[in-house]
Write a protein that holds these residues in place. Sequence first.
Motif, PDB file in Angstrom:
ATOM      1  N   GLU A  51      34.661  -5.760 -13.424  1.00 23.11           N
ATOM      2  CA  GLU A  51      33.405  -6.358 -13.878  1.00 23.11           C
ATOM      3  C   GLU A  51      33.001  -5.768 -15.233  1.00 23.11           C
ATOM      4  O   GLU A  51      32.603  -6.493 -16.147  1.00 23.11           O
ATOM      5  CB  GLU A  51      32.299  -6.091 -12.846  1.00 23.11           C
ATOM      6  N   LYS A  54      35.278  -7.200 -17.835  1.00 21.54           N
ATOM      7  CA  LYS A  54      34.899  -8.580 -18.160  1.00 21.54           C
ATOM      8  C   LYS A  54      33.693  -8.597 -19.083  1.00 21.54           C
ATOM      9  O   LYS A  54      33.664  -9.306 -20.092  1.00 21.54           O
ATOM     10  CB  LYS A  54      34.566  -9.369 -16.885  1.00 21.54           C
ATOM     11  N   LYS A  55      32.670  -7.794 -18.735  1.00 22.74           N
ATOM     12  CA  LYS A  55      31.461  -7.747 -19.573  1.00 22.74           C
ATOM     13  C   LYS A  55      31.782  -7.189 -20.950  1.00 22.74           C
ATOM     14  O   LYS A  55      31.254  -7.658 -21.955  1.00 22.74           O
ATOM     15  CB  LYS A  55      30.379  -6.914 -18.889  1.00 22.74           C
ATOM     16  N   LYS A  56      32.661  -6.196 -20.971  1.00 20.65           N
ATOM     17  CA  LYS A  56      33.057  -5.600 -22.230  1.00 20.65           C
ATOM     18  C   LYS A  56      33.741  -6.645 -23.108  1.00 20.65           C
ATOM     19  O   LYS A  56      33.468  -6.754 -24.296  1.00 20.65           O
ATOM     20  CB  LYS A  56      34.000  -4.422 -21.941  1.00 20.65           C
ATOM     21  N   GLU A  58      33.357  -9.922 -22.865  1.00 15.00           N
ATOM     22  CA  GLU A  58      32.341 -10.904 -23.257  1.00 15.00           C
ATOM     23  C   GLU A  58      31.533 -10.399 -24.453  1.00 15.00           C
ATOM     24  O   GLU A  58      31.304 -11.134 -25.415  1.00 15.00           O
ATOM     25  CB  GLU A  58      31.396 -11.195 -22.087  1.00 15.00           C
ATOM     26  N   VAL A  59      31.120  -9.137 -24.375  1.00 16.97           N
ATOM     27  CA  VAL A  59      30.342  -8.552 -25.471  1.00 16.97           C
ATOM     28  C   VAL A  59      31.188  -8.511 -26.738  1.00 16.97           C
ATOM     29  O   VAL A  59      30.715  -8.832 -27.836  1.00 16.97           O
ATOM     30  CB  VAL A  59      29.823  -7.142 -25.094  1.00 16.97           C
ATOM     31  N   LYS A  60      32.474  -8.122 -26.568  1.00 16.81           N
ATOM     32  CA  LYS A  60      33.371  -8.053 -27.720  1.00 16.81           C
ATOM     33  C   LYS A  60      33.526  -9.434 -28.358  1.00 16.81           C
ATOM     34  O   LYS A  60      33.492  -9.576 -29.585  1.00 16.81           O
ATOM     35  CB  LYS A  60      34.734  -7.507 -27.270  1.00 16.81           C
ATOM     36  N   GLU A  61      33.679 -10.478 -27.530  1.00 18.99           N
ATOM     37  CA  GLU A  61      33.809 -11.839 -28.030  1.00 18.99           C
ATOM     38  C   GLU A  61      32.542 -12.281 -28.757  1.00 18.99           C
ATOM     39  O   GLU A  61      32.599 -12.902 -29.823  1.00 18.99           O
ATOM     40  CB  GLU A  61      34.129 -12.806 -26.886  1.00 18.99           C
ATOM     41  N   ARG A  62      31.367 -11.941 -28.171  1.00 15.69           N
ATOM     42  CA  ARG A  62      30.098 -12.302 -28.822  1.00 15.69           C
ATOM     43  C   ARG A  62      29.951 -11.564 -30.151  1.00 15.69           C
ATOM     44  O   ARG A  62      29.487 -12.140 -31.134  1.00 15.69           O
ATOM     45  CB  ARG A  62      28.912 -11.999 -27.900  1.00 15.69           C
TER      46      ARG A  62
END
Length: 172
Positions: A51, A54-56, A58-62
């Motif tokens: 998890e 995944k969040k990491k 997502e943050v990296k992509e943003r």
Amino acid sequence: MTQTQRTLESQLSLTQSVQISGSLSFNGTLSKEDEEMTKSALSTFRAKEEEIEKKKLEVKERVQAQLGRIEEETKRLATIREELEALADPMKKEVAVVRKKIDTVNKELKPLGQTCQKKEKEYKEALEAFNDKNKEKVQLITRLMELVSESEKLRMKKLEELSKNIETVNIA
């Protein structure tokens, strides 16, 4: 597996070893409850790690998306700045050229203005002299007309006298 996951698993393994050794020394065997608890803790840990990953991501992509937008905006602003600079330079040059021309024309106007004033003064003097001579001419013409008129009267009078004399000569 990431370095963080490996580190956490090794710490969990150490903790479990300590718990197991405590259980072993206490019972001598690993109970099923301890095993299930260990598996449950390990699976919970892995789920949390996944998890977090995944969040990491997502943050990296943003962040990457934001960086991409920032780069685009930076390029757009740089283009706008270049266009503004390009507009400013020709205007400055043209303004300087026009100001220089104005200064030159002002320098040329000063002597022309003086010449114009001098010519106006000369014109007024010439006009005054012209008007004076014209008045004199009118007076002379008037005097001439008077003289001619008097001359005609005198000549007519003389002719009449001569005519009377001829008549008196003819009669006698």
